[in-house]
Enzyme design. Structure first.
Site, PDB file in Angstrom:
ATOM      1  N   SER A  23       0.800  -1.229   0.000  1.00  0.00           N
ATOM      2  CA  SER A  23       0.000   0.000   0.000  1.00  0.00           C
ATOM      3  C   SER A  23       0.832   1.277   0.000  1.00  0.00           C
ATOM      4  O   SER A  23       0.268   2.373  -0.127  1.00  0.00           O
ATOM      5  CB  SER A  23      -0.946   0.015   1.206  1.00  0.00           C
ATOM      6  OG  SER A  23      -1.935  -0.979   1.052  1.00  0.00           O
ATOM      7  N   LYS A  73       3.194   6.692   4.852  1.00  0.00           N
ATOM      8  CA  LYS A  73       2.242   5.674   4.419  1.00  0.00           C
ATOM      9  C   LYS A  73       2.788   4.311   4.779  1.00  0.00           C
ATOM     10  O   LYS A  73       3.967   4.012   4.571  1.00  0.00           O
ATOM     11  CB  LYS A  73       2.015   5.743   2.895  1.00  0.00           C
ATOM     12  CG  LYS A  73       0.953   4.782   2.396  1.00  0.00           C
ATOM     13  CD  LYS A  73      -0.424   5.243   2.840  1.00  0.00           C
ATOM     14  CE  LYS A  73      -1.471   4.152   2.586  1.00  0.00           C
ATOM     15  NZ  LYS A  73      -1.433   3.093   3.618  1.00  0.00           N
ATOM     16  N   THR A  74       1.912   3.479   5.326  1.00  0.00           N
ATOM     17  CA  THR A  74       2.287   2.109   5.672  1.00  0.00           C
ATOM     18  C   THR A  74       1.960   1.168   4.519  1.00  0.00           C
ATOM     19  O   THR A  74       1.257   1.524   3.564  1.00  0.00           O
ATOM     20  CB  THR A  74       1.542   1.649   6.928  1.00  0.00           C
ATOM     21  OG1 THR A  74       0.130   1.698   6.669  1.00  0.00           O
ATOM     22  CG2 THR A  74       1.877   2.505   8.120  1.00  0.00           C
ATOM     23  N   GLY A  75       2.457  -0.049   4.627  1.00  0.00           N
ATOM     24  CA  GLY A  75       2.142  -1.099   3.661  1.00  0.00           C
ATOM     25  C   GLY A  75       2.385  -2.462   4.271  1.00  0.00           C
ATOM     26  O   GLY A  75       3.351  -2.647   5.015  1.00  0.00           O
TER      27      GLY A  75
END
Length: 610
Positions: free
Chosen positions: A395, A542-544
């Site tokens: 993501s 932003k994480t993923g």
């Protein structure tokens, strides 16, 4: 371990592997020369031997060659890798003295191992430069020798040429020199034939056969064969078996030309030819004493008569039937050398997979990376761990999708468009089963919303955006044979990016160096804003989260990638960062948020220290 260091270790391993392959190839070819002369006299035997060694070297050097190996991987110490993936996995702290001793020992071991690999690479490059220089110097020596001679243009200027069975081709330059050399052919692209003036003192029959020998080299394209052997030997100058194989290639070529010249000739002529070889050997000075007058010793020319080969050549002259050729010999040679290549590659250990995990690793082990870069200067502030290994962006790719969506007009503002959830959309997370707008999409990493944006962009423009971003490996083809690049390429599929490449991409974003509208930059920064840290740094990120893919195409149930990427700004300074972890899965906890929480605990102090 940085990917550059990892590749240096792989280069060292490839060097050792090709030495082992050389030993086996030389043993096989030497046995052929002793017991199967019909195989040994084939010039292809020796060139294929060299090619087998260099193919082994390249196969070990190139990525993923370890898939074929049978031996276990070389395990590198944990201390040579990055720090553990997440602090909640840490064991009970060891006593300070024990930790210091362990850390010092690990650091010393890593330093010495790294120094050794780097020293070998430096030595290889120096040796390559020296060997290349010697080849070029030998070429200049031959050109200089040719420049001192007289070019023979008209017919009747040399008896050996006039009575040769096959006249020389018009493209061949013939030069007569007053030097104690044997007749020789040289020139990779512009062949020239050097004839010593003392050759005129030989009997006409001897002159004819000696010249015919050199012309046979030309017709058989031996210069090109030898050139290939020299290039291979130069590339692997440190491997003594490459020189042995190249010497035997020259030996086989000399025997082949002798055989062609003497075919169907009576014993008297064969005897005269052998006598000419011996006479020529006596006329030549020792190469160690007179290197300039013995250019054949450089391996760039044919025709040099040496004591090492003259005995074998005279033996062939006496017993021409001892070395028959047949197609089975060539087939047996190719099969044997192919077996050596496959075996040496299969039994060559590789560096441990955990030092370089791939999407096809059956049981990936944990690793991590932290990369931090000054946005303005590009200076690398932190580079800790395996930061050059490409994995799925998961993501974190939504930052790129946001830029595309706002630039193309598909996305309009923070809450528009607002799209309803529909049956059939990906709904792995309960938060995704609701109407979603750009703000909630970024906050919840809603996969189906990103898929709607990329579908509206279209495959052609989507690829153009990825290319202009320079994003990872640029591969948005998706899963093989499924034509799902627009919907799945960034989710454990074809698109891959490293932590170092993430920071490079984010640096372009914060510096606004991509061909995008100002609105796209402004809205993406707004969606990724996470607030202000206690020390005043404004944070965007932003994480993923994604699972590694096993060899059978299924998700790894035991491990998970966790990403947290973004940038922090304070007092006009911006630092871009990327944190990647491959860690054990934890029930009820996604790897991305865990990576973010662990990273943020230390980030304020880390930023203040930069």
């Amino acid at each position: 371990m940085a990917i550059s260091t990892f590749l240096i270790f792989r280069f060292l391993l490839a060097s050792l592997g090709c030495l082992a392959a050389g030993l086996v190839v030389w043993a096989l070819t030497a046995a052929c020369r002793r017991h199967l002369p019909q195989v040994a006299v084939q010039r292809s035997t020796w060139l294929l031997g060299q090619m087998t060694i260099i193919a082994t070297f390249l196969a070990i050097l190139l990525p993923h060659s370890e898939r074929l190996r049978l031996l276990p991987a070389i395990e590198l110490p944990e201390t040579m890798l990055a720090s553990p993936a997440a602090p909640d996995h840490a064991a009970t702290p060891a006593p300070a003295a024990a930790k210091a001793d362990s850390g010092n020992a690990a650091t010393d071991y890593r330093a010495w191992l790294t120094f050794g690999a780097q020293a070998w690479l430096s030595l290889y490059l120096l040796g390559l430069a020296y060997t290349t220089g010697r080849v070029l110097q030998a070429h200049r020596t031959l050109n200089g020798l040719a420049a001192t001679g007289e070019r023979l243009i008209l017919a009747g200027r040399h008896l050996g040429l006039d009575i040769a069975a096959t006249p020389p081709p018009p493209s061949l330059t013939v030069i007569e020199v007053d030097a104690p050399i044997s007749p020789m052919l040289f020139g990779w692209f512009r062949p020239r034939l050097l004839l010593p003036r003392h050759l005129r003192s030989f009997d006409p029959e001897q002159q004819q056969m000696i010249v015919e020998h050199e012309l046979t080299h030309l017709r058989r394209h031996d210069l090109q064969w030898m050139s290939a052997g020299i290039v291979l030997q130069t590339l692997l100058w440190f491997n003594p078996f490459m020189r042995l194989l190249r010497d035997n290639l020259a030996w086989a070529q000399e025997l082949g030309c002798d055989r062609d010249v003497l075919r169907n000739r009576p014993p008297a002529q064969r005897k005269a030819y052998a006598a000419a070889l011996v006479a020529q050997l006596r006329l030549q000075p020792h190469p160690a004493t007179h290197p300039a007058t013995h250019p054949a010793n450089t391996a760039l020319a044919f025709g040099g008569v040496s004591a090492r080969t003259v005995a074998a050549r005279i033996s062939l002259i006496r017993e021409p039937g001892a070395t028959p050729r047949g197609p089975w010999a060539r087939a047996a040679t190719i099969t044997g050398l192919a077996g050596v290549f496959a075996t040496s590659l299969a039994f060559q250990p590789a560096l441990a997979d955990r030092a370089a995990p791939t999407a096809h690793t059956a049981t990936p082990a944990t690793f991590s990376c932290t990369e931090m870069v000054d946005a303005a200067s590009g200076a690398q502030l932190v580079h800790d761990g395996l930061c050059d290994e490409r994995v799925t962006p998961a993501s974190t790719f939504n930052i790129a999708v946001s830029l595309m969506g706002y630039d193309s007009g598909i996305l309009r503002d923070a809450h528009s468009p607002s799209l309803p959830f529909k049956p059939g959309y990906i709904d792995w997370n309960p938060d995704w089963r609701v109407t979603t707008d750009p703000t909630s999409w970024i906050r919840n990493s809603t996969v189906w919303y990103a898929q709607q944006v990329t579908a509206d962009i279209g495959a052609r423009r989507f690829q153009q955006y990825v290319n202009s971003f320079g994003y990872g490996n640029l591969d948005v083809s998706g899963d093989a044979g499924k034509d799902n690049g627009l919907a799945m390429s960034w989710i454990a599929s074809s698109l891959k990016i490293s932590a170092a490449e993430q920071t490079a991409f984010l640096r372009k974003v914060v510096n606004r160096q991509l061909p995008l509208s100002a609105h796209a930059y402004d809205m993406t920064a707004r969606l990724t804003a996470l607030g202000t840290l206690p020390n005043g740094w404004q944070l965007h990120g932003k994480t993923g989260t994604a699972s590694p893919v096993l060899a059978d195409g299924s998700d790894d149930p035991q491990h998970s990638y966790g990403w947290f990427v973004g940038w922090a700004t304070k007092d006009g300074r911006t630092v871009v960062f990327s944190r990647l972890v491959l860690a054990d899965k934890q029930a009820g906890s996604a790897a991305g948020p865990r990576t973010k929480d662990a990273f943020l605990r230390d980030l304020p102090a880390q930023l203040d220290a930069l």
